[in-house]
Design a protein around this motif. Structure first.
Motif, short mmCIF file in Angstrom:
data_model
loop_
_atom_site.label_atom_id
_atom_site.label_comp_id
_atom_site.label_asym_id
_atom_site.label_seq_id
_atom_site.Cartn_x
_atom_site.Cartn_y
_atom_site.Cartn_z
N ASN A 93 -3.53 -17.15 -19.96
CA ASN A 93 -4.34 -18.00 -19.58
C ASN A 93 -5.54 -18.00 -20.59
O ASN A 93 -5.57 -17.49 -21.68
CB ASN A 93 -4.70 -17.68 -18.04
CG ASN A 93 -3.79 -17.43 -17.23
OD1 ASN A 93 -3.46 -18.41 -16.56
ND2 ASN A 93 -3.15 -16.30 -17.12
N LYS B 29 -14.39 -22.86 -17.20
CA LYS B 29 -13.38 -23.13 -16.43
C LYS B 29 -12.33 -22.33 -17.17
O LYS B 29 -12.19 -21.83 -17.99
CB LYS B 29 -12.95 -24.53 -16.66
CG LYS B 29 -12.53 -25.20 -18.31
CD LYS B 29 -12.50 -26.64 -18.09
CE LYS B 29 -12.34 -26.95 -19.50
NZ LYS B 29 -12.08 -28.48 -19.52
N LEU C 270 -8.16 -21.93 -17.26
CA LEU C 270 -6.88 -22.76 -17.38
C LEU C 270 -5.63 -21.92 -17.39
O LEU C 270 -5.76 -20.72 -17.90
CB LEU C 270 -6.91 -23.62 -18.82
CG LEU C 270 -8.16 -24.46 -18.60
CD1 LEU C 270 -9.28 -23.96 -19.44
CD2 LEU C 270 -7.79 -25.74 -19.39
N ASP C 271 -4.61 -22.02 -16.94
CA ASP C 271 -3.32 -21.62 -16.90
C ASP C 271 -2.55 -21.97 -18.29
O ASP C 271 -3.05 -22.50 -19.19
CB ASP C 271 -2.46 -21.79 -15.58
CG ASP C 271 -2.18 -23.24 -15.64
OD1 ASP C 271 -2.10 -23.94 -16.50
OD2 ASP C 271 -1.90 -23.67 -14.54
N SER C 272 -1.25 -21.19 -18.36
CA SER C 272 -0.49 -21.49 -19.70
C SER C 272 -0.19 -22.89 -19.83
O SER C 272 0.17 -23.28 -20.98
CB SER C 272 0.69 -20.62 -19.49
OG SER C 272 1.68 -20.97 -18.22
N GLN C 273 -0.23 -23.73 -18.63
CA GLN C 273 0.31 -25.16 -19.02
C GLN C 273 -1.02 -26.14 -19.41
O GLN C 273 -1.09 -27.11 -19.05
CB GLN C 273 0.75 -25.79 -17.49
CG GLN C 273 2.01 -24.99 -17.26
CD GLN C 273 3.10 -24.90 -18.30
OE1 GLN C 273 3.50 -26.17 -18.91
NE2 GLN C 273 3.79 -23.67 -18.73
N GLY C 274 -2.40 -25.43 -19.30
CA GLY C 274 -3.54 -26.02 -19.59
C GLY C 274 -3.93 -26.75 -18.43
O GLY C 274 -4.95 -27.42 -18.50
N GLN C 275 -3.50 -26.61 -17.32
CA GLN C 275 -4.26 -26.73 -15.94
C GLN C 275 -5.22 -26.14 -15.52
O GLN C 275 -5.20 -24.84 -15.51
CB GLN C 275 -3.09 -26.94 -14.92
CG GLN C 275 -1.89 -27.75 -15.25
CD GLN C 275 -2.39 -29.29 -15.35
OE1 GLN C 275 -2.92 -29.62 -14.17
NE2 GLN C 275 -1.81 -29.92 -16.48
N VAL C 276 -6.44 -26.75 -15.05
CA VAL C 276 -7.62 -25.88 -14.67
C VAL C 276 -7.39 -25.16 -13.26
O VAL C 276 -6.87 -26.05 -12.33
CB VAL C 276 -8.96 -26.81 -14.53
CG1 VAL C 276 -10.00 -25.90 -14.00
CG2 VAL C 276 -9.25 -27.36 -15.78
N THR C 277 -7.49 -24.08 -13.06
CA THR C 277 -7.27 -23.41 -11.91
C THR C 277 -8.43 -22.74 -11.25
O THR C 277 -8.69 -22.41 -9.96
CB THR C 277 -6.35 -22.06 -12.15
OG1 THR C 277 -7.07 -21.28 -13.14
CG2 THR C 277 -5.01 -22.56 -12.77
N TRP D 277 -13.15 -23.56 -11.54
CA TRP D 277 -14.27 -24.07 -12.09
C TRP D 277 -15.32 -23.31 -11.99
O TRP D 277 -15.59 -22.78 -10.66
CB TRP D 277 -14.62 -25.43 -11.60
CG TRP D 277 -13.56 -26.62 -12.13
CD1 TRP D 277 -12.44 -27.19 -11.65
CD2 TRP D 277 -13.89 -27.29 -13.27
NE1 TRP D 277 -11.99 -27.92 -12.10
CE2 TRP D 277 -12.68 -28.11 -13.23
CE3 TRP D 277 -14.44 -27.41 -14.49
CZ2 TRP D 277 -12.48 -29.30 -14.32
CZ3 TRP D 277 -14.39 -28.24 -15.21
CH2 TRP D 277 -13.24 -29.09 -15.42
#
Length: 472
Positions: free
Chosen positions: A225, A248, A250-257, A259
């Protein structure tokens, strides 16, 4: 007369405004005078400020500063000058001081120059030493949409700072002529510095601010992350530039988990004093970082193969409770440790603890599906923050089973406190090494080296972690 509904709406808006005004940022980067002057000095070098000084059009400035009767006098002097130029220039150490209101910074920029001119009155070059000081006032400007930036609100010569003198005395005639030239430079040089150097200072400040924003936006690696910061607001407080940051995860896929913005969560911002800068990170952001490094998981251990002594101790402890259950334990007995939530960091002034909710299951062999018993455990550890170079490290010391509850039992009811010692030893032997192994890689603090410091130091307040440069 306003209706009750209108009154209620106004009160609601006022209350919302007050809440908004007290929101505290997830992180704060505070930059002291030492960092400000170093970064601004770097930018002045990048923009060839010294070269600008060496190319000052002194003759043109002297000509433009004269008018009327003075013009003919100036021309009568200038016709005896073959050339006039700055032969060497340097910018001395900058000084950063707060202004009276505490919301503006005054940067003093001392200039040291040598100028020479050639005249038919003498074969050698006549050299003059010129000293002056530029005052640059920095303030925070808001564009009305909540975005703020550092700007140069004014730039001028410091009154009374201009000194011009001959480096070498020559003949009476030449000295007298040189004095007239220097007298003409007194009104011309400040105007020239303002018109030629102040735009460079303005650009340097703009680029310094942009560079600071780039530094805070560098992602912080947290295993698979990453944590990213960005500007929330800027402020000047006394002689410190304060950048309030949002964050923020972010996970390994670049998705914000997750804020993190302004919050009513408390945040202590210690004074810098003599510290060059500090990065203060709020407790909830630290907990999110820990959750990224220590996600919920299940550990299953064949005790006889991995920790035979612990297996024997556990068998003896169970034998006290139920002898038949102890006899069921085979060579493939399994202890399962389940973390349904990530550990929680609890801060107090100078110290930190980590609290964990753990489920422990004991299986007689690897073939059975039902555990002998299931325990719910509230455990805590001392959390030790420290640094190695520019890496932030965290280590969990010891572990205490503060509370144990019997959740399920296939061997009858028993007091789970009877297993407290062996449960603590199990967590210490299995869980703690696993967690510390994941924390061992540390968290890089790139802003440390980016601001010119090799090593970091850290401390803990009641609601945040404070990172500063290590003292040499």
């Amino acid at each position: 007369m306003a209706s009750p509904w209108t009154f209620t709406l106004i009160c609601g808006l006022l209350a919302a405004s007050l809440v908004q005004a007290t929101l505290l940022p997830p992180a704060v980067l505070s930059l002291g005078p030492e960092v400000i002057k170093e970064k601004l000095t770097e930018e002045l070098k990048e923009h060839d400020a010294v070269s600008i000084l060496q190319q000052l059009p002194l003759l043109d400035a002297m000509q433009e500063s004269s008018d009327g009767i003075m013009s003919s006098l100036v021309n009568s002097i200038l016709k005896y000058i073959v050339w006039l130029k700055v032969t060497s220039a340097s910018i001395l150490q900058l000084q950063v001081q707060p202004l009276m209101d505490g919301q503006e910074l005054m940067v003093k920029i001392p200039l040291d120059m040598v100028a020479g001119f050639n005249t038919p009155l003498v074969k050698s070059i006549v050299e003059m030493h010129m000293e002056t000081e530029v005052l640059a006032i920095i303030q925070v400007e808001s564009n009305g949409q909540g975005h703020a930036r550092l700007i140069l609100s004014s730039c001028s010569n410091s009154q009374g700072s201009l000194r011009i003198s001959l480096l070498h005395k020559l003949s009476f005639l030449v000295n007298s002529f040189a004095n007239k030239v220097m007298n003409l430079l007194v009104p011309a040089l400040p105007k020239l510095v303002k018109s030629q150097l102040c735009p460079v200072i303005q650009t340097s400040l703009k680029d310094m601010y942009a560079d600071l924003l780039r530094l805070v936006r560098v992602p912080v690696s947290l295993g698979f992350n990453r944590l990213e910061f960005d500007l929330l607001s800027s402020a000047i407080k006394s002689n410190v530039i304060q950048l309030s940051l949002k964050a923020k995860l972010l996970d390994s896929q670049g998705q914000v988990t997750n804020w993190f913005n302004g919050s009513s969560t408390s945040l202590t911002i210690p004074s810098l004093d003599s510290t060059p800068f500090s990065l203060i990170v709020r407790q909830d952001v630290l907990n999110a970082a820990m959750a990224a490094l220590l996600p919920p998981e299940e550990l299953a251990v064949l005790l006889d193969y991995v920790l035979p002594e612990l297996a024997q101790q556990l068998k003896s402890s169970i034998k006290v409770i139920n002898e038949k259950a102890a006899d069921q334990l085979g060579p493939t007995q399994i202890v399962k440790i389940l973390l349904q939530e990530s550990p929680k960091l609890l801060l107090s002034q100078g110290t930190a603890k980590v609290a964990q909710l753990i489920i422990l299951e004991m299986f007689a062999t690897n073939e059975v599906r039902r555990p002998l018993f299931t325990l719910g455990i509230e455990a805590s550890s001392e959390a030790q923050f420290y640094t190695e170079g520019d890496q932030l490290m965290l280590n969990l010391n010891e572990i205490s089973a503060d509370r144990i509850q019997l959740m399920n039992s296939g061997i009858g009811l028993f007091n789970p406190e009877l297993l407290k010692d062996i449960v603590t030893e199990t967590l210490l032997s299995i869980l703690l090494p696993n967690e510390n192994g994941k924390l061992r890689s540390g968290i890089p603090i790139s802003v440390m080296k980016d601001l010119g410091f090799e090593a970091a130091a850290c401390s803990v307040t009641k609601d945040a972690l404070v990172l500063t440069p290590a003292s040499s």
